[in-house]
Design an enzyme around this catalytic site. Structure first.
Site, PDB file in Angstrom:
ATOM      1  N   CYS A 110       0.895  -1.151   0.000  1.00  0.00           N
ATOM      2  CA  CYS A 110       0.000   0.000   0.000  1.00  0.00           C
ATOM      3  C   CYS A 110       0.930   1.196   0.000  1.00  0.00           C
ATOM      4  O   CYS A 110       1.549   1.496   1.028  1.00  0.00           O
ATOM      5  CB  CYS A 110      -0.927   0.032   1.217  1.00  0.00           C
ATOM      6  SG  CYS A 110      -1.845   1.582   1.290  1.00  0.00           S
ATOM      7  N   CYS A 113      -0.544   4.088   2.506  1.00  0.00           N
ATOM      8  CA  CYS A 113      -0.548   3.917   3.964  1.00  0.00           C
ATOM      9  C   CYS A 113      -0.310   2.451   4.304  1.00  0.00           C
ATOM     10  O   CYS A 113       0.833   1.992   4.246  1.00  0.00           O
ATOM     11  CB  CYS A 113      -1.836   4.457   4.572  1.00  0.00           C
ATOM     12  SG  CYS A 113      -3.338   4.027   3.660  1.00  0.00           S
ATOM     13  N   SER A 114      -1.356   1.705   4.636  1.00  0.00           N
ATOM     14  CA  SER A 114      -1.136   0.309   5.035  1.00  0.00           C
ATOM     15  C   SER A 114      -2.358  -0.554   4.756  1.00  0.00           C
ATOM     16  O   SER A 114      -2.631  -1.492   5.497  1.00  0.00           O
ATOM     17  CB  SER A 114      -0.778   0.246   6.525  1.00  0.00           C
ATOM     18  OG  SER A 114      -1.827   0.838   7.273  1.00  0.00           O
ATOM     19  N   CYS A 115      -3.116  -0.266   3.682  1.00  0.00           N
ATOM     20  CA  CYS A 115      -4.311  -1.053   3.356  1.00  0.00           C
ATOM     21  C   CYS A 115      -3.916  -2.511   3.153  1.00  0.00           C
ATOM     22  O   CYS A 115      -2.915  -2.803   2.493  1.00  0.00           O
ATOM     23  CB  CYS A 115      -4.991  -0.503   2.110  1.00  0.00           C
ATOM     24  SG  CYS A 115      -5.543   1.199   2.346  1.00  0.00           S
TER      25      CYS A 115
HETATM   26 FE    FE Z   1      -3.439   2.049   2.911  1.00  0.00          FE
END
Ligand code: FE
Length: 207
Positions: A110, A113-115
């Protein structure tokens, strides 16, 4: 320190101490109870975790028709299985699975961010959220994979999939040779979250 991790080596110890301090404060101020925390932890130990993704991949390996449905409509095929709460909500929506083959290797990231597909893979490891990993996975995926110990032949195409709030990607790894006699549940024990992120392959058990 490798460029992949921009953090101090004591980062995990530091994070654990910080979490402990926050937890004590939130309980002390009556904002949450320790029961609440136990429930959340229990949820990630028993309901949402990489064991779900492993179950899915093992089924796809032994059932070609399920695999076809899974690749065509990942949430629809997930709904066929008896997962707790149907696996929707809390980052369980809009999941898409991509298949590794002898000529194509997939890697998820991602960049924003951190999906991450929590319901199938659990919570992402800290390096998945590392800005350096997120940038380099796109810029030089082959080199990043080498640093994870995954050496791919030059002829293998690497595809990098950028997850977002719209689509959360994960990887259907290749079934390793030498696992022909294993049952679906035995196969599931071989499948790691790293393999479903595309930073590792699934290894056959040592014979
Ligand atoms: Fe994300």
């Amino acid at each position: 320190m490798s460029e992949r991790f921009n953090y101090e080596p004591e980062r995990e110890t530091y994070s654990a101490a910080r979490v402990k301090a926050l937890e004590s404060l939130l309980i002390e101020k009556g904002i949450i109870s320790s029961d609440t925390l136990d429930k959340v932890l229990d949820f990630f130990e028993t309901d949402f975790g990489p064991f779900n993704g492993a179950k899915l991949v093992a089924k796809a390996w032994v059932d070609p028709e399920f695999k076809t449905r899974l690749l065509a409509d990942t949430p629809g095929a997930i709904a066929e299985l008896d997962f707790p709460r149907g696996m929707t909500g809390a980052e369980g929506e809009y999941m898409e699975l991509v298949e590794n083959t002898p000529t194509v290797h997939n890697l998820i990231v991602c960049t924003l961010c951190s999906c991450y597909p929590w319901s199938m893979l659990g919570l992402p490891p800290y390096w998945y959220k590392d800005p350096t990993f997120r940038a380099r996975a796109v810029r030089e995926p082959r080199k990043v994979l080498q640093e994870f110990g995954l050496e791919l032949d030059e002829s293998v195409e690497i595809r990098v999939w950028d997850s977002s709030a719209q689509i959360r990607w994960f990887v259907l790894p290749e079934r390793p040779a030498g696992t022909e006699n294993l049952s679906e549940s035995e196969l599931a024990t071989l499948i790691t979250p790293e393999a479903m992120m595309g930073v590792a392959k699934v290894e056959a058990p040592a014979s």
